[in-house]
Design a protein around this motif. Structure first.
Motif, mmCIF file in Angstrom:
data_model
loop_
_atom_site.group_PDB
_atom_site.id
_atom_site.type_symbol
_atom_site.label_atom_id
_atom_site.label_comp_id
_atom_site.label_asym_id
_atom_site.label_seq_id
_atom_site.Cartn_x
_atom_site.Cartn_y
_atom_site.Cartn_z
ATOM 1 N N LEU B 160 9.023 -5.923 -3.414
ATOM 2 C CA LEU B 160 10.304 -5.223 -3.249
ATOM 3 C C LEU B 160 10.766 -4.657 -4.593
ATOM 4 O O LEU B 160 11.189 -3.499 -4.707
ATOM 5 C CB LEU B 160 11.348 -6.198 -2.698
ATOM 6 C CG LEU B 160 12.785 -5.675 -2.575
ATOM 7 C CD1 LEU B 160 12.874 -4.570 -1.528
ATOM 8 C CD2 LEU B 160 13.757 -6.808 -2.214
ATOM 9 N N GLN B 161 10.668 -5.473 -5.616
ATOM 10 C CA GLN B 161 11.072 -5.011 -6.953
ATOM 11 C C GLN B 161 10.192 -3.862 -7.425
ATOM 12 O O GLN B 161 10.669 -2.901 -8.030
ATOM 13 C CB GLN B 161 11.008 -6.171 -7.948
ATOM 14 C CG GLN B 161 12.036 -7.242 -7.659
ATOM 15 C CD GLN B 161 11.812 -8.492 -8.472
ATOM 16 O OE1 GLN B 161 11.630 -8.439 -9.684
ATOM 17 N NE2 GLN B 161 11.797 -9.635 -7.807
ATOM 18 N N LEU B 162 8.899 -3.981 -7.135
ATOM 19 C CA LEU B 162 7.975 -2.911 -7.509
ATOM 20 C C LEU B 162 8.404 -1.595 -6.851
ATOM 21 O O LEU B 162 8.440 -0.543 -7.492
ATOM 22 C CB LEU B 162 6.558 -3.297 -7.059
ATOM 23 C CG LEU B 162 5.489 -2.209 -7.149
ATOM 24 C CD1 LEU B 162 5.245 -1.828 -8.607
ATOM 25 C CD2 LEU B 162 4.187 -2.680 -6.499
ATOM 26 N N GLU B 163 8.742 -1.665 -5.565
ATOM 27 C CA GLU B 163 9.152 -0.453 -4.861
ATOM 28 C C GLU B 163 10.420 0.137 -5.439
ATOM 29 O O GLU B 163 10.570 1.352 -5.539
ATOM 30 C CB GLU B 163 9.383 -0.759 -3.373
ATOM 31 C CG GLU B 163 8.114 -0.969 -2.592
ATOM 32 C CD GLU B 163 8.341 -0.759 -1.091
ATOM 33 O OE1 GLU B 163 8.146 -1.723 -0.338
ATOM 34 O OE2 GLU B 163 8.726 0.363 -0.687
ATOM 35 N N LEU B 164 11.364 -0.742 -5.798
ATOM 36 C CA LEU B 164 12.673 -0.248 -6.232
ATOM 37 C C LEU B 164 12.674 0.214 -7.687
ATOM 38 O O LEU B 164 13.372 1.151 -8.048
ATOM 39 C CB LEU B 164 13.734 -1.331 -6.031
ATOM 40 C CG LEU B 164 14.001 -1.700 -4.566
ATOM 41 C CD1 LEU B 164 14.867 -2.951 -4.485
ATOM 42 C CD2 LEU B 164 14.670 -0.543 -3.828
ATOM 43 N N LEU B 165 11.892 -0.462 -8.520
ATOM 44 C CA LEU B 165 11.973 -0.160 -9.957
ATOM 45 C C LEU B 165 11.077 1.003 -10.371
ATOM 46 O O LEU B 165 11.242 1.566 -11.453
ATOM 47 C CB LEU B 165 11.669 -1.413 -10.787
ATOM 48 C CG LEU B 165 12.670 -2.577 -10.595
ATOM 49 C CD1 LEU B 165 12.296 -3.765 -11.463
ATOM 50 C CD2 LEU B 165 14.107 -2.141 -10.897
ATOM 51 N N LYS B 166 10.108 1.344 -9.542
ATOM 52 C CA LYS B 166 9.272 2.520 -9.767
ATOM 53 C C LYS B 166 8.705 2.627 -11.187
ATOM 54 O O LYS B 166 9.062 3.540 -11.952
ATOM 55 C CB LYS B 166 10.070 3.805 -9.453
ATOM 56 C CG LYS B 166 10.745 3.778 -8.081
ATOM 57 C CD LYS B 166 11.276 5.133 -7.697
ATOM 58 C CE LYS B 166 12.154 5.095 -6.456
ATOM 59 N NZ LYS B 166 11.572 4.375 -5.300
ATOM 60 N N ARG B 185 -1.156 -8.124 4.788
ATOM 61 C CA ARG B 185 -1.102 -6.732 5.221
ATOM 62 C C ARG B 185 0.251 -6.102 4.861
ATOM 63 O O ARG B 185 0.313 -5.005 4.313
ATOM 64 C CB ARG B 185 -1.343 -6.649 6.734
ATOM 65 C CG ARG B 185 -1.530 -5.238 7.249
ATOM 66 C CD ARG B 185 -1.905 -5.234 8.733
ATOM 67 N NE ARG B 185 -1.110 -6.177 9.510
ATOM 68 C CZ ARG B 185 0.167 -5.972 9.883
ATOM 69 N NH1 ARG B 185 0.772 -4.852 9.586
ATOM 70 N NH2 ARG B 185 0.815 -6.893 10.591
ATOM 71 N N ILE B 186 1.313 -6.852 5.135
ATOM 72 C CA ILE B 186 2.653 -6.321 4.855
ATOM 73 C C ILE B 186 2.839 -6.055 3.366
ATOM 74 O O ILE B 186 3.337 -5.005 2.951
ATOM 75 C CB ILE B 186 3.728 -7.315 5.368
ATOM 76 C CG1 ILE B 186 3.709 -7.335 6.898
ATOM 77 C CG2 ILE B 186 5.113 -6.946 4.861
ATOM 78 C CD1 ILE B 186 4.422 -8.524 7.499
ATOM 79 N N VAL B 187 2.407 -7.009 2.578
ATOM 80 C CA VAL B 187 2.544 -6.878 1.128
ATOM 81 C C VAL B 187 1.680 -5.720 0.610
ATOM 82 O O VAL B 187 2.125 -4.900 -0.198
ATOM 83 C CB VAL B 187 2.166 -8.224 0.450
ATOM 84 C CG1 VAL B 187 1.818 -8.028 -1.010
ATOM 85 C CG2 VAL B 187 3.313 -9.218 0.598
ATOM 86 N N SER B 188 0.458 -5.628 1.122
ATOM 87 C CA SER B 188 -0.442 -4.556 0.682
ATOM 88 C C SER B 188 0.122 -3.185 1.049
ATOM 89 O O SER B 188 0.083 -2.241 0.253
ATOM 90 C CB SER B 188 -1.822 -4.705 1.325
ATOM 91 O OG SER B 188 -2.355 -5.961 1.016
ATOM 92 N N GLU B 189 0.650 -3.097 2.270
ATOM 93 C CA GLU B 189 1.259 -1.835 2.681
ATOM 94 C C GLU B 189 2.415 -1.453 1.767
ATOM 95 O O GLU B 189 2.621 -0.278 1.459
ATOM 96 C CB GLU B 189 1.752 -1.922 4.129
ATOM 97 C CG GLU B 189 0.597 -1.834 5.125
ATOM 98 C CD GLU B 189 1.026 -2.206 6.552
ATOM 99 O OE1 GLU B 189 0.148 -2.269 7.419
ATOM 100 O OE2 GLU B 189 2.243 -2.444 6.775
ATOM 101 N N GLY B 190 3.145 -2.479 1.350
ATOM 102 C CA GLY B 190 4.256 -2.245 0.418
ATOM 103 C C GLY B 190 3.752 -1.638 -0.875
ATOM 104 O O GLY B 190 4.318 -0.670 -1.399
ATOM 105 N N VAL B 191 2.687 -2.212 -1.398
ATOM 106 C CA VAL B 191 2.114 -1.698 -2.643
ATOM 107 C C VAL B 191 1.634 -0.262 -2.434
ATOM 108 O O VAL B 191 1.909 0.628 -3.252
ATOM 109 C CB VAL B 191 0.962 -2.597 -3.132
ATOM 110 C CG1 VAL B 191 0.256 -1.982 -4.333
ATOM 111 C CG2 VAL B 191 1.480 -3.996 -3.477
#
Ligand code: ADP
Ligand code: MG
Lengths: 506, 260
Positions: B160-166, B185-191
């Protein structure tokens, strides 16, 4: 700087699920808190590292007052207040107890303490002011700076008591509460106006000879609040008392008595500050609270005495069947504090909580804790004691949980968390337990932690500067207590803790 | 924008009870925006140490070498400055911070990394959207940072932090470990989502090959005994799947070939 909040719900197209709405409201709320915090931080930075209450007013009354205590002084105080004989008798008994009782040889260092060094009775005004404008400009200015009249004007409080030196110089209560029979007066006035009520309860919770300083208070008491809440009346907004010492070497001995009649509720909040002097002052209060059947009382202290004040306070509540007592205690200031708010759980299903946070910085010793005495079945008590020590400050948790035979189904839980900010500070725990009943449940948990390198690193690795990261960790540590405080006090506590934390990162 | 992360002959040590111990023994690596590098190696070989050293954990002392982000020396910066420069580390063991709410933390971090507070409306939307896609209960926003989170929940919170902090470069330290198949799978898709949006470079530290089914590496490295000892294409992962790490372990070590 943060942007202004605009309409945060307008973004969604179509119908939102309830959880989303809740979430967005929640987030928006947090944003606002966050923005407040950012503003606060700016304020903190501008006030960098100073005790901000250290000013003092001109001081004719204080200068004229003499130091020391004797039977003669005790009689003079009583005579000046035109007290009935029974009150003088209490004072004399208190004075005797003060002489007879030993100085505590535990807790804070009292070697440099001499009772003759203090002024026992300083009367700044001839009579109580009817309005803030009646006060001498100096004194009024002091309260303006403390923000008290403003809080009253904004109706953030149900009533205000302002004690300056020995006297309550201003006292007010909202008319509607008065009409419901709520009494909120300074204790001196209560002795005159409600002698029977005062006589009925005075010293019934904290006996005259409870300890040396309770004895001294009984001998020399002046000011404090008398609160009576009639059956079933709920005082929803807190009563606010403000204690201010102005003159050097002052001894302040307020005496507070709160009676919450059956099914009533009241929250009493006290704040304390003093100027910085090289001579020590003494604050030795006694607070007695009677919680009648099914009543509830919360008593909150945010003590920020300057670092030349001995704060030796006795606070105790007597809780009857189904009653609830909550002590919320923030000890930020003072040179040395000894304070162990106590609850006597006298009736079945009585409940008590003590939530405290102590901050011990340079040259400070906070010896605080709680006492819970379970005398009846199904009574329960919770103690949450947190401390932060820094710059060689010392803090101690000293607690007693006592459960007598017959108090079946009693429950007690104690949690002590100490946070050490550096290697020079110290924290000790002295949890005493005396249980004479088998059918009880007890939990005790104590942790001592240092602000961990890993926590700091974690926050910093997300772009947060070290100082702010430290602030977040400490605010987080304090949060379980600060969230119990009225908003202004929560902000104040955070601000104080952060001020105290200045320079701890380096 | 094209960014470059260069690690040159990096040596780092840690103070242990038995004395100073050199763990990184000459690490060389160059990563560009858009590239995904898998870093695979046996337990204890120093993968986390590399991650922490790049992010600036005070425990790890750099003895020599460089780490440059677009030519700027990361090693001279404090951890927060490295984050602001565009480096992100999803930790193997995220740390609990009691009393600090996730929303407060995330917003503070976002404000710091961007140098300005995010516009409230889009921020709330981004936060909600990302949490939803990571199947995180909205209630998590109110909880204290990582406190009482399960292993899998902590990993989601990192993504989540990775997605938000860009960031410009993301180090994922065993973000896959301890996850069941769905969570993986969920985490990988997030990445992958985050990468599509921002095209950052990834250093994906992993012990197992299974995450590589979801996050396709461009380059696979074998890391053993404090340095990279082999580099290849995705096929190198398949080879490791077959043979394990035995061949890369020093003589006499326990074998650690449990590849999933
Ligand atoms: N903080 C530390 N203190 C002591 N030893 C450490 C520390 N961090 C890592 N090490 C040691 O360094 C080696 C590499 O550890 P690590 O980087 O965690 O490996 P990996 O992530 O590849 O499993 C191990 O032998 C480990 O015990
Ligand atoms: Mg590791």
């Amino acid at each position: 700087m943060a942007e202004k909040t605009t309409d945060s719900s307008a973004s969604a197209a179509g119908t939102k699920q309830a959880a989303d709405v809740e979430m967005s409201q929640y987030v928006a709320d947090r944003e606002r808190v966050n923005e407040d915090k950012i503003k606060q931080d700016d304020k903190i930075i501008s006030e960098f590292g100073e005790y901000s209450y250290g000013w003092h007013d001109s001081d004719a009354a204080g200068e004229a007052a003499k130091k020391g205590i004797s039977e003669e002084v005790v009689r003079e105080i009583s005579a000046d207040k035109h007290e009935p004989q029974w009150m003088l008798d209490y004072r004399l008994a208190g004075y005797k107890a003060f002489l007879d009782k030993p100085m505590p040889d535990w807790g804070v260092d009292l070697k440099g303490f001499n009772a003759q060094d203090f002024k026992y009775y300083v009367k700044p005004l001839d009579k109580q002011a009817k309005s803030w404008d009646d006060l001498p400009p100096d004194i009024k200015n002091t309260y303006d700076r403390l923000g008290i009249p403003e809080a009253e004007k904004k109706r953030l409080v149900s009533g205000v008591a302002a004690q300056y030196e020995s006297e309550v110089i201003y006292n007010s209560i909202r008319e509607d509460l008065k009409a419901q029979g709520v009494i909120f007066l300074d204790t001196d006035a209560a002795v005159q106006q409600y002698p029977d009520l005062v006589k009925k309860y005075f010293t019934t919770v904290v006996p005259v000879d409870d300890n040396k300083f309770a004895g001294l208070n009984t001998a020399a008491w002046s000011g404090g609040s008398f609160v009576y809440v009639p059956k079933g009346v709920h005082v929803e907004i807190p009563l606010q008392a403000y204690f201010r010492i102005n003159t050097p070497a002052m001894g302040q001995f307020e005496r507070t008595l709160i009676i919450a009649d059956e099914g009533s509720y009241v929250h009493y909040v006290e704040g304390c500050t003093a100027p910085i002097y090289s001579q020590d002052s003494l604050h030795a209060a006694v607070v007695e609270i009677v919680v009648e059947k099914n009543a509830r009382v919360r008593y909150t202290t945010v003590q920020n005495w300057s670092n030349n004040v001995y704060n030796l306070v006795t606070q105790r509540a007597y809780v009857k069947e189904g009653g609830t007592m909550e002590w919320v205690d923030g000890n930020i200031g003072s040179k040395a504090t000894m304070k162990y708010p106590a609850c006597i759980l006298a009736g079945p299903y009585a409940k008590a909580e003590t939530m405290s946070i102590g901050f011990a910085g340079k040259g400070q010793y906070q010896d605080t804790g709680a006492k819970m005495i379970h005398l009846a079945p199904h009574t329960s008590s919770t103690i949450v004691a947190k401390s932060i020590s820094k710059d060689a400050g010392r803090s101690a948790y000293r607690g007693l949980v006592k459960i007598v035979k017959g108090a079946e189904g009693a429950h007690s839980s104690v949690v002590c968390d100490a946070l050490l900010v550096d290697d020079y500070s110290r924290s000790d725990t002295y949890p005493h337990v005396d249980v004479r009943e088998d059918d009880v449940t007890m939990a005790h948990e104590a942790t001592v932690s240092k602000v961990s390198e890993d926590q700091l690193f974690y926050l910093m690795s997300r772009g947060i500067e070290e100082k702010e990261a430290m602030g977040m960790i400490v605010r987080g540590f304090v949060e379980p207590i600060s969230k119990l405080l009225p908003m202004e006090y929560a902000l104040e506590l955070n601000r104080l803790v952060e001020l105290q934390m200045e320079g701890s990162v380096g | 924008m094209q960014h470059t992360l260069e690690i040159k002959d990096l040596h780092a040590a840690v103070e242990t009870k038995e004395g100073r111990k050199e763990i990184l023994k000459g690490v060389n690596l160059t990563v560009h925006s858009g590239e995904t590098h898998a870093i695979m190696g046996p337990n204890g070989s120093g993968k986390s140490t590399l991650a922490y050293t790049l992010a600036g954990h005070p425990k790890y002392e750099v003895e020599s070498g460089q780490a440059l982000l677009d030519g700027e020396d990361l090693l001279k910066m404090k951890p927060d400055e490295r984050a602001k420069a565009g480096l992100f580390l999803a930790m193997q063991y995220p740390v609990e911070v009691p009393g600090v709410s996730m929303t407060n933390f995330l917003r503070t971090a976002k404000t710091e990394v961007d140098g300005k507070a995010p516009a409230i409306r889009s921020w709330v939307k981004d936060l909600q959207g990302s949490m939803k896609k990571l199947r995180m209960d909205p209630k998590f926003a109110q909880r204290s940072v990582n406190e009482g989170f399960s292993g899998g929940e902590k990993k989601r919170a990192e993504v989540l932090q990775l997605e938000l902090l860009k960031p410009k470069f993301a180090i994922l330290d065993e973000t896959d470990s301890g996850l069941d198949v769905d969570a993986l799978r969920i985490v990988s898709e997030g990445v992958n989502r985050a990468k599509e949006d921002n095209d950052f470079g990834i250093l994906m530290v992993t012990h197992y090959t299974r995450i590589l089914r979801y996050i396709k590496p461009d380059i696979v490295h074998v890391f053993a005994d404090g340095r990279f000892i082999k580099t290849g294409g995705p096929e190198l992962a398949d080879e490791l799947e077959e043979t394990g790490y035995d061949q890369y372990l020093p003589e006499g070590s326990d074998s650690e070939s449990a590849l999933a």
